[in-house]
Write a protein that holds these residues in place. Structure first.
Motif, PDB file in Angstrom:
ATOM      1  N   LYS A 140     -19.240 -29.865  -1.601  1.00  0.00           N
ATOM      2  CA  LYS A 140     -19.374 -31.469  -0.120  1.00  0.00           C
ATOM      3  C   LYS A 140     -20.041 -32.093  -1.028  1.00  0.00           C
ATOM      4  O   LYS A 140     -20.333 -33.334   0.082  1.00  0.00           O
ATOM      5  N   GLN A 141     -21.048 -31.976  -1.202  1.00  0.00           N
ATOM      6  CA  GLN A 141     -22.564 -32.509  -1.132  1.00  0.00           C
ATOM      7  C   GLN A 141     -22.239 -34.293  -2.555  1.00  0.00           C
ATOM      8  O   GLN A 141     -22.076 -35.076  -2.311  1.00  0.00           O
ATOM      9  N   SER A 192     -19.615 -36.263  -0.832  1.00  0.00           N
ATOM     10  CA  SER A 192     -20.457 -37.257  -0.314  1.00  0.00           C
ATOM     11  C   SER A 192     -20.917 -38.396  -1.044  1.00  0.00           C
ATOM     12  O   SER A 192     -21.090 -39.681  -0.261  1.00  0.00           O
ATOM     13  N   GLU A 193     -20.773 -37.960  -2.082  1.00  0.00           N
ATOM     14  CA  GLU A 193     -21.968 -39.234  -3.689  1.00  0.00           C
ATOM     15  C   GLU A 193     -20.806 -39.740  -3.889  1.00  0.00           C
ATOM     16  O   GLU A 193     -20.851 -41.257  -4.922  1.00  0.00           O
TER      17      GLU A 193
END
Length: 639
Positions: free
Chosen positions: A439-440, A443-444
């Motif tokens: 998920k992280q 997001s990038e």
């Protein structure tokens, strides 16, 4: 008999060669000859050989003024409009009529010198084109079976195979089918460092094969190469006139008629209204004819435009005409496509996370062995990365199945593998893998590929279309110039936000279709006025056409050359700021030239009416200002 013929032909060839070399300098030689004859005439006049001096001045008139007089008469007949050259002819004749042979001859001499200087500017601006044309070889080594034959490049056909040896120039566009080498592509991209190329990669006509022997398959006829298109593009740009130049040319005809009308009035009105003598009246009318001619004004723009276009071409910035070069300095905002413009256009591996129980290198080798059988850009990016990282040989899967839209399923070394999206390997398991790091990474702006071995999720590979190294610097340069920057992309909101942050743009619009980009550009034009669009020239073509100035990237692709107003031959974004600076310099120099030439004309006219100005100073002031504005324009040739 043959020997005699050769002996006769040889001097003719030498003479033709001599005249070819002298021809570009003919105007300068005529002007210098005219100057020498003026000096002779002046000397003869001082020793009271008046008749002989007049003959010398007449020759000075004819030799120095022939080129400009011919040009003026021909243009007047063709355009049915009087021009500056005709004013000079009338002024010189008028000076001779009232006995001012020296002044009339000096007028012709300086006018001829300014013409020679303008021709020099034209020749200088064409120099890069001539140099480019000389770079393309005339012959190629054609391979037919086991035989090689030297043929003219015009005989090459698509599909032919040619051999390019070390040190030779590539004769036509093609792709490498055998061999590997470094190629010097400075003639195309302006990049001084050679580029390494191997099988399947494109090569361009005019580039130099530095160190390896290459077999190349021709993909384009010699008349349609990128090299030829560059030449045609710059030639077209040099012939297209800017709005300022067109205005001056329209203004010139009306102005010349007005000057001639005022000169006619000047021959009579002061005699009756101010009590001047007929001699003084006619003398002042002739001075007015000289000083009121807009030579410097006419020469204020074209030399500057040509010099700027030439400078741009030298640095890999191709302008399709003076109008686009002029508009560039008025930009208030620039919109950028993302893929291939702000980013490299190809995904690259950025993160790899492997469970602790498995060794990283064997796992990556297995993944690359499977992905090697896919043409998907993500798969190819993974293969490229693993080959570079491990340097190991890839294996062949026992079985492989492509699941369209999801990933690939394969058997390798007795193990079952699934490589692809979260939904393909198990969404819940993918979301919880390594403490939910997917998920992280998403997001990038990264795309996630999951790897499942048998029934266990064992690895995650993150990929991203990486922002170019020069992008941030280029955007910062534009922002420093007060230009608002916007990114238009078809990517998702998260990806767009991440790339926008990395590239430093002021604003971004995500999920844009080609037609959406056009609508957004129309909105941006309403907000800012003059707007540029930077894209790859293919799916961005409608947006490039909508913008005030379309700027194409894409390593000089065919579509880029045909679509945009300005082409950056290398994907080098900082060149945009350079182009804007060049445009600003050009407009500043043109403004200087125009203000200076108008001021000089007004001062000379006023001095003449107040009877302060004599004809010799009128000639020097008027023609000197013409030479000065051309010299000022030549500054644009310097980097």
């Amino acid at each position: 008999m043959n020997t005699e013929l050769k002996a006769i032909e040889r001097p003719i060839e030498v003479n033709e060669s001599f005249f070819e070399k002298v021809k570009p300098h003919a105007e300068l030689i005529a002007a210098i000859t005219s100057g020498v004859l003026i000096a002779v005439g002046w000397t003869l006049e001082k020793i009271d050989w008046s008749t002989t001096s007049i003959i010398a001045f007449l020759f000075a008139f004819v030799i120095g003024g022939f080129a400009k007089a011919k040009e003026g008469i021909e243009d007047t007949i063709a355009d049915k409009e009087l021009n500056v050259e005709m004013l000079m002819i009338f002024a010189a004749i008028g000076s001779a009529i009232i006995g001012y042979w020296t002044e009339g001859a000096i007028l012709i001499f300086i006018f001829a010198m300014s013409g020679a200087l303008e021709t020099y500017t034209m020749n200088k601006s064409h120099k890069e084109i001539s140099a480019l044309m000389e770079l393309q070889p005339e012959e190629a080594l054609l391979i037919r079976g086991n035989h090689e034959a030297t043929v003219h490049v015009s005989e090459l056909r698509i599909g032919d195979h040619i051999l390019v040896k070390p040190g030779e120039r590539v004769p036509s566009d093609g792709k490498i089918i055998k061999g590997q080498s470094n190629l010097d592509e400075a003639a195309i991209t302006g990049e001084s460092l050679p580029v390494s190329k191997g099988i399947g990669e494109e090569v361009f006509a005019g580039t130099v094969n530095v160190n390896g022997s290459l077999t190349v398959e021709i993909t384009k006829p010699s008349s349609d190469t990128l090299f030829q298109k560059i030449i045609q593009l710059v030639q077209s740009a040099q012939s297209e006139k800017s709005p300022s130049q067109l205005f001056i040319e329209k203004f010139e005809g009306t102005y010349v008629k007005s000057v001639l009308a005022i000169v006619v009035l000047m021959m009579f009105v002061p005699h009756f209204a101010l009590g001047w003598s007929w001699t003084e009246t006619f003398y002042r009318a002739m001075i007015l004819l000289v000083v009121a001619s807009p030579c410097a004004l006419v020469a204020s723009i074209m030399p500057a435009t040509l010099s700027a276009i030439s400078n741009g071409a030298k640095h890999g910035i191709l302008f399709k005409g003076g109008v686009h070069l002029e508009n560039l300095s008025h930009l208030q905002a620039i919109a950028f496509d993302k893929t291939g413009t702000l980013t490299k256009g190809k995904p690259e591996v950025t993160d790899i996370i492997v469970v602790e129980e498995l060794e990283r290198q064997p796992l990556l080798q297995a993944v690359a062995s499977i992905e090697n059988h896919s043409n998907h850009p993500l798969a190819q990016a993974i293969v490229t990365y693993v080959k570079k990282e491990t340097g190991s040989t890839l294996a062949h899967p026992e079985s492989i199945e492509d699941v369209s839209g999801y990933g690939v399923r394969a058997s390798l070394d007795g193990l079952d593998w699934k490589i692809g999206k979260a939904d393909f390997v198990g969404k819940m398991e993918a979301e919880s893998f390594s403490n939910g790091i997917a998920k992280q990474l998403a997001s990038e702006g990264k795309t996630i590929v999951f790897v499942k071995q048998n029934e266990t999720l064992v690895a995650l590979i993150a990929l991203k279309d990486v922002v170019r190294e020069e992008t941030k610097a280029a955007i910062d340069l534009l922002k420093a110039k007060g230009i608002y920057t916007i990114m238009l992309t078809g990517d998702s909101e998260k990806t767009a936000e991440a790339i926008a942050g990395e590239s430093h743009v002021d604003e971004y619009v995500a999920e844009c279709l080609p037609e959406t980009k056009v609508e957004k550009l129309k909105e941006i034009r309403k907000r800012f006025g003059t707007v540029a669009m930077v894209g790859d020239g293919i799916n961005d073509a409608p947006a490039l056409a909508t913008a005030n100035v379309g700027i194409a990237m894409g390593e000089g692709s065919d579509v880029a050359l045909e679509t945009a107003d300005i082409v950056l031959m290398k994907n080098d974004l900082p060149r945009i700021a350079e182009a804007i600076t060049l445009s600003q310099r050009m407009n500043r120099i043109i403004k200087q030239n125009v203000i200076f030439s108008i001021t000089v004309i007004m001062l000379l006219i006023a001095s003449n009416f107040l009877q302060f100005l004599d004809l010799p100073f009128g000639v020097i002031g008027h023609e000197g200002s013409t030479i000065l504005v051309i010299l000022n324009s030549l500054r644009l040739l310097k980097s």
